[in-house]
Structures are given as structure tokens and as C-alpha cells.
Design a protein around this motif. Sequence first.
Motif, PDB file in Angstrom:
ATOM      1  N   THR A   1      35.817  33.481 -63.177  1.00  0.00           N
ATOM      2  CA  THR A   1      35.324  33.455 -61.982  1.00  0.00           C
ATOM      3  C   THR A   1      33.869  32.800 -61.972  1.00  0.00           C
ATOM      4  O   THR A   1      32.975  32.604 -62.820  1.00  0.00           O
ATOM      5  CB  THR A   1      34.905  35.026 -61.740  1.00  0.00           C
ATOM      6  N   THR A   2      33.707  31.807 -60.744  1.00  0.00           N
ATOM      7  CA  THR A   2      32.161  31.113 -60.446  1.00  0.00           C
ATOM      8  C   THR A   2      32.166  31.695 -58.961  1.00  0.00           C
ATOM      9  O   THR A   2      32.813  31.754 -58.232  1.00  0.00           O
ATOM     10  CB  THR A   2      32.658  29.624 -60.364  1.00  0.00           C
ATOM     11  N   TRP A   3      30.769  32.563 -59.155  1.00  0.00           N
ATOM     12  CA  TRP A   3      30.407  33.132 -57.864  1.00  0.00           C
ATOM     13  C   TRP A   3      29.480  32.102 -57.150  1.00  0.00           C
ATOM     14  O   TRP A   3      28.730  31.194 -57.569  1.00  0.00           O
ATOM     15  CB  TRP A   3      29.230  33.985 -58.318  1.00  0.00           C
ATOM     16  N   THR A   4      29.915  31.861 -55.750  1.00  0.00           N
ATOM     17  CA  THR A   4      29.457  30.903 -55.168  1.00  0.00           C
ATOM     18  C   THR A   4      28.470  31.166 -53.911  1.00  0.00           C
ATOM     19  O   THR A   4      27.707  30.241 -53.589  1.00  0.00           O
ATOM     20  CB  THR A   4      30.639  30.102 -54.461  1.00  0.00           C
TER      21      THR A   4
ATOM     22  N   TRP B   1      37.195  35.874 -50.861  1.00  0.00           N
ATOM     23  CA  TRP B   1      36.500  36.925 -51.344  1.00  0.00           C
ATOM     24  C   TRP B   1      37.331  38.051 -50.804  1.00  0.00           C
ATOM     25  O   TRP B   1      38.226  38.007 -50.246  1.00  0.00           O
ATOM     26  CB  TRP B   1      35.064  37.519 -50.567  1.00  0.00           C
TER      27      TRP B   1
ATOM     28  N   GLU C   1      37.479  28.990 -52.716  1.00  0.00           N
ATOM     29  CA  GLU C   1      36.730  30.118 -52.399  1.00  0.00           C
ATOM     30  C   GLU C   1      37.285  31.171 -51.666  1.00  0.00           C
ATOM     31  O   GLU C   1      37.846  31.036 -50.579  1.00  0.00           O
ATOM     32  CB  GLU C   1      35.337  29.511 -51.891  1.00  0.00           C
TER      33      GLU C   1
ATOM     34  N   LEU D   1      33.289  42.412 -52.924  1.00  0.00           N
ATOM     35  CA  LEU D   1      32.846  41.097 -53.909  1.00  0.00           C
ATOM     36  C   LEU D   1      32.073  39.914 -52.795  1.00  0.00           C
ATOM     37  O   LEU D   1      32.422  39.851 -51.700  1.00  0.00           O
ATOM     38  CB  LEU D   1      34.034  40.450 -54.373  1.00  0.00           C
ATOM     39  N   ASP D   2      31.131  39.089 -53.670  1.00  0.00           N
ATOM     40  CA  ASP D   2      30.726  38.046 -53.035  1.00  0.00           C
ATOM     41  C   ASP D   2      31.908  36.794 -53.045  1.00  0.00           C
ATOM     42  O   ASP D   2      33.114  36.802 -53.594  1.00  0.00           O
ATOM     43  CB  ASP D   2      29.551  37.547 -53.993  1.00  0.00           C
ATOM     44  N   TRP D   3      31.522  35.913 -52.389  1.00  0.00           N
ATOM     45  CA  TRP D   3      32.327  34.656 -52.289  1.00  0.00           C
ATOM     46  C   TRP D   3      32.346  34.311 -53.856  1.00  0.00           C
ATOM     47  O   TRP D   3      31.277  34.107 -54.474  1.00  0.00           O
ATOM     48  CB  TRP D   3      31.503  33.529 -51.432  1.00  0.00           C
ATOM     49  N   HIS D   4      33.580  33.678 -54.201  1.00  0.00           N
ATOM     50  CA  HIS D   4      33.819  33.295 -55.600  1.00  0.00           C
ATOM     51  C   HIS D   4      35.185  32.503 -55.620  1.00  0.00           C
ATOM     52  O   HIS D   4      35.860  32.262 -54.735  1.00  0.00           O
ATOM     53  CB  HIS D   4      33.872  34.385 -56.550  1.00  0.00           C
TER      54      HIS D   4
ATOM     55  N   HIS E   1      27.631  41.008 -58.322  1.00  0.00           N
ATOM     56  CA  HIS E   1      28.210  40.140 -57.431  1.00  0.00           C
ATOM     57  C   HIS E   1      28.958  40.986 -56.507  1.00  0.00           C
ATOM     58  O   HIS E   1      30.035  40.387 -55.997  1.00  0.00           O
ATOM     59  CB  HIS E   1      28.916  39.182 -58.101  1.00  0.00           C
ATOM     60  N   TYR E   2      28.550  42.035 -56.044  1.00  0.00           N
ATOM     61  CA  TYR E   2      29.063  42.936 -54.973  1.00  0.00           C
ATOM     62  C   TYR E   2      28.320  43.871 -54.430  1.00  0.00           C
ATOM     63  O   TYR E   2      27.579  44.362 -55.212  1.00  0.00           O
ATOM     64  CB  TYR E   2      30.494  43.444 -55.532  1.00  0.00           C
TER      65      TYR E   2
END
Length: 157
Positions: free
Chosen positions: A137-140, A116, A114, A71-74, A39-40
Motif C-alpha cells: 500500500t502506498t498512501w496518496t 479508496w 488510486e 480509508l484514504d486514497w491509496h 490512514h483512515y
Amino acid sequence: MKNSVFTLLILAPLSLFAQSSNYDVSSYLTEGTKAPNTHYIGEAWLNGIIHDDTELGYNISKATFKANSTLDWHKHSSPQVLIYVDGAGYYQERGKDPVILKAGDVVKCEKNVEHWHSSTKESDVTYLALYGGETPTTWTEVLTQEYYDSVAKKLNK
């Protein structure tokens, strides 16, 4: 010989006061393990300093991102506090402008917001993350290299 015996008699009892290893001691200075690139973008290292401690109710992780990593949005099921201990990074919450955070800065992100965070293009970053919750963590959404580059350009004018 007399001095040796005297020294032994003085130093031997002092060893009774030496530090014991009856404590569960860890260090945030340990690099940790290379994170799987899921996720990054880039390279990240994670050190779970305190993890899944039900009595404490929160976790402490150290994260180090090499320059040009993100990192991705989370979001998290509890508030998250980031304590920046080295370098500089970008941070953004959904609907707000991104900012640069540096060693010494502390930011709190409310639960289910949300966001990052990352290193800058030129600098590694290390921070301590404090968070709770059973699903931390929830990746969005994927954060693209193009978006990351546009933030870097905007903030490094």
C-alpha cells in the motif's frame, strides 16, 4: 459393565481418526486487531489471514470497518481483489464515480490505480483483501470527512 467395555473398545479406535493439529489453520471469522488510526477515519479491525508468504506470492487480509469509516486514497504495487463478505461499503477509483458494494460483491483494482474503500454511513462492512507485492500500500491523499459525506449523500438518494 459389559456395555461400558464394549463402548470403550468401539470408541477408542475411532479417536485415532480424530482431526490432527499438524496444520497451520487460521480463520477469517476472527475479528483481528484494532488498526492504528493512521490512514483512515473511524474504526477499523484487521486480521492478517495469510501474510508475507513468499511461496504463495500474495496476502489475504480481512478488514472490518465500522459504519461511517473510510480509508484514504491509496494504491497497491499489485492488483488487489476485494471480496465483500458482510455489510455494505463505498468504493471509488480515481477518475470514476463511486459505487456501493455489498456482501457477495467482488471487485478487482488494477495495480497502481488510486482508489479508496469504506463502510457506508449506516452499515459496517467486512471484506477479504487479496494482494501481493513487497510494498502492498502506498498512501496518496487524505480522504476528508466532507468528501466522504458528499459521496454518501450522492449514493443514498
